[in-house]
Design an enzyme around this catalytic site. Structure first.
Site, PDB file in Angstrom:
ATOM      1  N   THR A  24       0.776  -1.277  -0.108  1.00  0.00           N
ATOM      2  CA  THR A  24      -0.043  -0.130   0.014  1.00  0.00           C
ATOM      3  C   THR A  24       0.927   1.362   0.070  1.00  0.00           C
ATOM      4  OG1 THR A  24      -1.623  -1.114   1.204  1.00  0.00           O
ATOM      5  CG2 THR A  24      -1.869   1.050   1.281  1.00  0.00           C
ATOM      6  N   VAL A  25       1.965   1.344   0.708  1.00  0.00           N
ATOM      7  CA  VAL A  25       2.682   2.601   1.047  1.00  0.00           C
ATOM      8  C   VAL A  25       3.835   2.775   0.126  1.00  0.00           C
ATOM      9  CG1 VAL A  25       3.900   4.090   2.567  1.00  0.00           C
ATOM     10  CG2 VAL A  25       2.122   2.621   3.486  1.00  0.00           C
ATOM     11  N   ARG A  38       8.457  -9.158  -2.217  1.00  0.00           N
ATOM     12  CA  ARG A  38       8.724 -10.721  -2.277  1.00  0.00           C
ATOM     13  C   ARG A  38       8.264 -11.164  -3.704  1.00  0.00           C
ATOM     14  NH1 ARG A  38       5.275 -11.664   3.049  1.00  0.00           N
ATOM     15  NH2 ARG A  38       3.844 -10.346   1.832  1.00  0.00           N
ATOM     16  N   GLU A  71       8.557   9.890   9.990  1.00  0.00           N
ATOM     17  CA  GLU A  71       7.245  10.770  10.325  1.00  0.00           C
ATOM     18  C   GLU A  71       5.920  10.047  10.053  1.00  0.00           C
ATOM     19  OE1 GLU A  71       7.021  14.414  10.786  1.00  0.00           O
ATOM     20  OE2 GLU A  71       5.284  13.251  11.321  1.00  0.00           O
ATOM     21  N   ILE A 130      -0.123  13.015   9.084  1.00  0.00           N
ATOM     22  CA  ILE A 130       0.011  14.301  10.074  1.00  0.00           C
ATOM     23  C   ILE A 130       1.590  14.418  10.354  1.00  0.00           C
ATOM     24  CG2 ILE A 130      -0.733  15.258  12.203  1.00  0.00           C
ATOM     25  CD1 ILE A 130      -2.938  13.673  12.203  1.00  0.00           C
ATOM     26  N   GLY A 169      -6.821  -0.404   2.650  1.00  0.00           N
ATOM     27  CA  GLY A 169      -5.339  -0.258   2.982  1.00  0.00           C
ATOM     28  C   GLY A 169      -4.971   0.284   4.005  1.00  0.00           C
ATOM     29  N   ASP A 189      -1.260  -1.220  17.854  1.00  0.00           N
ATOM     30  CA  ASP A 189      -0.687   0.020  16.932  1.00  0.00           C
ATOM     31  C   ASP A 189      -0.677   1.248  17.513  1.00  0.00           C
ATOM     32  OD1 ASP A 189       0.169   0.597  14.096  1.00  0.00           O
ATOM     33  OD2 ASP A 189      -1.671   1.907  14.687  1.00  0.00           O
ATOM     34  N   LYS A 214       2.575   3.757  18.541  1.00  0.00           N
ATOM     35  CA  LYS A 214       2.659   5.220  18.333  1.00  0.00           C
ATOM     36  C   LYS A 214       2.796   5.955  19.515  1.00  0.00           C
ATOM     37  CE  LYS A 214       0.148   4.435  13.993  1.00  0.00           C
ATOM     38  NZ  LYS A 214      -1.337   4.196  13.325  1.00  0.00           N
ATOM     39  N   GLY A 270      -3.614   5.018   4.720  1.00  0.00           N
ATOM     40  CA  GLY A 270      -3.700   5.039   3.449  1.00  0.00           C
ATOM     41  C   GLY A 270      -2.536   5.240   2.737  1.00  0.00           C
TER      42      GLY A 270
END
Ligand code: NDP
Ligand code: HSE
Length: 440
Positions: free
Chosen positions: A14-15, A46, A131, A138, A189, A203, A207, A304
């Site tokens: 996704t990223v 992969r 970041e 953000i 995603g 998660d 953070k 996202g």
């Protein structure tokens, strides 16, 4: 003009795929802003045959991310694989040991190994940027590490997981099932490869652990965080919250207290009128209380592909410009040991939902147990069983849903009272308990 910055990207999910597209799309602007061209020179994933909707021609392919991380043809290594150990950790360590700057979005890795990696970067005269690891798009790391350097921070809190906020928002606004909302978050995603990390709060805890270190100059300790997720939240709780004037959000909170730093992650009832209650869908919000600036609130997409790639690219631009800042805002060996405040000393209001047997004296007994713990009840409401999600046939002794809210009390008192109520056999099943936070 100085020479191109050659970017090596490991992870094309996704990223990673969004990042490759974004760098291509912003090529001219990046050259102008960084004073040099920025281009992806090498990639790793992969499955070499998978169509990722990105043009990989002209980029070297590496099956092994460690080889990519240490390649002489790469100036900055970007880790977008994920996971606290395995290839992510090995490749980041290899790049830093080789004196190569690293950009990562991997909060699990930083929460587990952040201090060691910061020391490794310093020892090898290079930098580690992250970041995108907290609150997606953000710019909260830059804000805390650089812009708020002149402040003593007393509290940092917020909605730090896009998947959970998306689920809670859709459950409330559309009355949808938890599992349907989670499936949509995965399709979009937003969720982690293992969504347990999202919905059980881990998660958010990863953070929060990073933000706590930046806020208080302490070593990272995610193990010390009190952590509850959203998987026990039902439509009955969401509806009751609405009637009581609250909305339910998964919050991460780190604050200084007299007994140390309190770090906690849990579903929270926040007043509907508060700024945080209005953060919907995949949006995240982070509020930081600084002694000089007051409260700063940052809002934006928390997950996202494009939003996260935006944050990763901001870090790559910093590398292109030659910026280098201590990873956690100060040299790693000067970070203070983390001193944890006990969760049982936490003070606040509580929402409690019980299934009380319809027997004479049951209510009175519950009220007495609360009073024995010095807990003042703000409200006590008996709810209709069907509105509380119980559609079974009624019978004379069927338990009735009862909702209590308390005035400010301690976590220890509430836990003791609930244990006593359970032992007295006046309720069926486990109680639901949600903390109330009186935010503005
Ligand atoms: P994905 O699961 O979508 O992508 C992971 C990628 O890593 C895949 O391309 C996979 O390859 C590749 N990969 C896995 N193992 C290896 C390996 N051994 N060698 C090389 N490549 C490997 O994850 P995301 O893009 O969603 O997340 C990436 C990172 O960004 C994670 O740390 C995540 O926590 C973080 N993040 C994600 C956000 C999001 O909104 N998704 C937001 C903020 C941070 P293949 O495709 O071939 O299987
Ligand atoms: N799974 C994470 C979330 C991705 O939903 O917030 C962003 O860190």
């Amino acid at each position: 003009m100085t020479k191109d910055l050659r970017v090596g990207v490991a992870g094309l999910g996704t990223v990673g795929a969004s990042l490759v597209r974004l760098i291509e799309r912003k090529s001219n602007a990046l050259t102008a802003r960084c004073g040099r061209p920025v281009r992806v020179s090498a990639v790793s994933a992969r499955d070499r045959t998978r169509d990722r909707g990105v043009d990989l021609s002209g980029m070297a392919w590496f099956d092994d991310p460690v080889a990519l991380a240490t390649s002489a043809d790469v100036d900055v290594y970007v880790e977008l694989i994920g996971g606290e150990d395995g290839p992510a950790e090995a490749s980041v360590r290899a790049a830093l040991a080789a004196g190569k700057p690293v950009v990562t979005a991997n909060k699990a890795l930083l929460a587990r190994h952040g201090v060691e990696l910061a020391a490794l970067a310093e020892a090898n005269g290079t930098a580690l940027f992250y970041e995108a690891a907290v609150a997606g798009g953000i710019p909260v790391i830059k804000t805390m590490r650089e812009a708020l350097a002149g402040n003593e921070i007393s509290r940092v809190y917020g909605i730090l997981n896009g998947t959970c906020n998306y689920i809670l928002t859709r459950m409330e606004q559309e009355g949808l099932d938890f599992s349907d909302c989670l499936a949509d978050a995965q399709r979009l995603g937003y969720a982690e490869a293992d969504p347990t990390f999202d919905i059980e709060g881990f998660d958010t805890a990863h953070k929060l652990a990073i933000l706590t270190s930046l806020a208080f100059g302490s070593r990272i300790d995610s193990e010390a965080i009190y952590c509850e997720g959203i998987s026990s939240i039902t439509q009955a709780d969401i509806e009751a919250a609405g009637e009581l004037g609250y909305r339910i959000k998964l919050l991460g909170v780190a604050q200084r207290t007299d007994s140390g730093i309190e770090q906690r992650v849990h579903p929270t009832m926040v007043p509907k009128t508060s700024a945080i209650a209005r953060i919907d869908g995949v949006l995240n919000a982070v509020a930081i209380d600084g002694d000089a600036v007051g409260e700063v609130v940052l809002v934006g997409p928390g997950a996202g592909g494009d939003a996260t790639a935006s944050a990763v690219l901001g870090d790559i631009a910093d590398v292109a410009r030659g910026h280098a800042i201590p990873t956690l805002g100060m040299p790693a060996d000067t970070l203070a040991p983390y001193e944890a405040a006990r969760m049982r000393r936490h003070e606040g209001g509580y929402y409690i939902r019980l299934s009380v047997y319809d027997r004479s004296g049951a209510f009175a007994e519950i009220a007495r147990i609360m009073a024995d713990e010095d807990i003042s009840l703000e409200s006590i409401v008996q709810r209709d069983r069907s509105r509380a999600g119980d559609l079974s046939e009624p019978h004379s002794d069927a338990p009735q849903p009862v909702i209590l809210t308390t005035y400010e009390t301690t976590e220890a008192a509430v836990k003791r009272a609930l244990a006593t109520i359970m032992a007295r056999n006046v309720v069926a099943g486990d109680p639901q308990m949600i903390r109330i936070e009186k935010l503005r």
